[in-house]
Design an enzyme around this catalytic site. Structure first.
Site, PDB file in Angstrom:
ATOM      1  CG  ASP A  98       0.571  27.073 -84.891  1.00 41.67           C
ATOM      2  OD1 ASP A  98       1.198  27.851 -84.152  1.00 41.67           O
ATOM      3  OD2 ASP A  98       1.133  26.390 -85.785  1.00 41.67           O
ATOM      4  CG  HIS A 143       3.329  34.398 -81.209  1.00 38.28           C
ATOM      5  ND1 HIS A 143       4.474  34.997 -81.665  1.00 38.28           N
ATOM      6  CD2 HIS A 143       3.643  33.088 -81.047  1.00 38.28           C
ATOM      7  CE1 HIS A 143       5.435  34.099 -81.780  1.00 38.28           C
ATOM      8  NE2 HIS A 143       4.956  32.927 -81.389  1.00 38.28           N
TER       9      HIS A 143
HETATM   10  P1  5GP Z   1       6.946  30.561 -81.870  1.00 38.60           P
HETATM   11  O1  5GP Z   1       7.934  29.448 -81.975  1.00 38.60           O
HETATM   12  O2  5GP Z   1       7.454  31.817 -82.525  1.00 38.60           O
HETATM   13  O3  5GP Z   1       6.448  30.771 -80.473  1.00 38.60           O
HETATM   14  O4  5GP Z   1       5.665  30.075 -82.652  1.00 38.60           O
HETATM   15  C1  5GP Z   1       5.374  30.457 -83.958  1.00 38.60           C
HETATM   16  C2  5GP Z   1       4.174  29.641 -84.402  1.00 38.60           C
HETATM   17  O5  5GP Z   1       3.681  30.216 -85.592  1.00 38.60           O
HETATM   18  C3  5GP Z   1       4.470  28.166 -84.698  1.00 38.60           C
HETATM   19  O6  5GP Z   1       3.649  27.349 -83.878  1.00 38.60           O
HETATM   20  C4  5GP Z   1       4.144  28.032 -86.188  1.00 38.60           C
HETATM   21  O7  5GP Z   1       3.538  26.798 -86.514  1.00 38.60           O
HETATM   22  C5  5GP Z   1       3.196  29.211 -86.427  1.00 38.60           C
HETATM   23  N1  5GP Z   1       3.218  29.732 -87.778  1.00 38.60           N
HETATM   24  C6  5GP Z   1       4.308  30.055 -88.521  1.00 38.60           C
HETATM   25  N2  5GP Z   1       3.944  30.539 -89.720  1.00 38.60           N
HETATM   26  C7  5GP Z   1       2.576  30.529 -89.743  1.00 38.60           C
HETATM   27  C8  5GP Z   1       1.616  30.919 -90.717  1.00 38.60           C
HETATM   28  O8  5GP Z   1       1.925  31.375 -91.818  1.00 38.60           O
HETATM   29  N3  5GP Z   1       0.314  30.774 -90.377  1.00 38.60           N
HETATM   30  C9  5GP Z   1      -0.078  30.269 -89.167  1.00 38.60           C
HETATM   31  N4  5GP Z   1      -1.389  30.184 -88.931  1.00 38.60           N
HETATM   32  N5  5GP Z   1       0.808  29.897 -88.217  1.00 38.60           N
HETATM   33  C10 5GP Z   1       2.123  30.018 -88.510  1.00 38.60           C
END
Ligand code: 5GP
Length: 124
Positions: A39, A110
């Site tokens: 992340d 994810h």
């Molecule tokens: P959600 O809130 O959708 O469950 O989690 C999305 C996750 O994706 C977050 O923890 C955020 O830090 C991560 N994330 C967002 N954009 C990127 C990116 O460009 N690269 C990586 N490696 N993680 C990302």
């Protein structure tokens, strides 16, 4: 038909772009069903995201539409990633956000894997 909560799959979402190689990632694991990468804003010493190769907006979409082999392959990959990161003995947590109340930000299904320290009980 889209599942409730999120719309149709958006090919421009950040994880779709990572899958296409348009955005770099720190890869932890890859097989036919899944890609795992660290992340960008880790919330634990180990914070890895595991995403299916297919186009699914959420856990709801994935479990409704993915083939059995994709579902089995994906969740086997989650376990494999955690094992390869040596998280089994100390323990770890997996989490999947779905829709508005969860705060899901990226509309490509994810699973988060958290580990590397005691994580406390359930929801903060
Ligand atoms: P959600 O809130 O959708 O469950 O989690 C999305 C996750 O994706 C977050 O923890 C955020 O830090 C991560 N994330 C967002 N954009 C990127 C990116 O460009 N690269 C990586 N490696 N993680 C990302």
């Amino acid at each position: 038909m889209p599942v409730k909560g999120l719309g149709d799959y958006d090919d421009s979402n950040v994880f779709a772009r990572i899958l296409r190689g348009e955005i770099p990632c720190k890869k932890a694991y890859e097989d036919a069903f899944a890609l795992a990468f660290h992340d960008i804003a880790p919330q634990a010493p180990v914070h890895v995201l595991v995403i299916p190769k297919g186009k699914y907006v959420s856990i709801a979409d994935f479990t409704a539409k993915a083939a059995d082999a994709e579902i089995a392959g994906f969740f086997r990959a989650v376990g494999t990633v955690a094992r390869q990161l040596e998280l089994e003995a100390p323990g770890y947590r997996i989490l999947a956000n779905m829709g508005e109340h969860s705060g899901q930000e990226v509309p490509h299904f994810h699973v988060h894997i958290f580990g590397g320290r005691p994580l406390g009980r359930m929801l903060a």
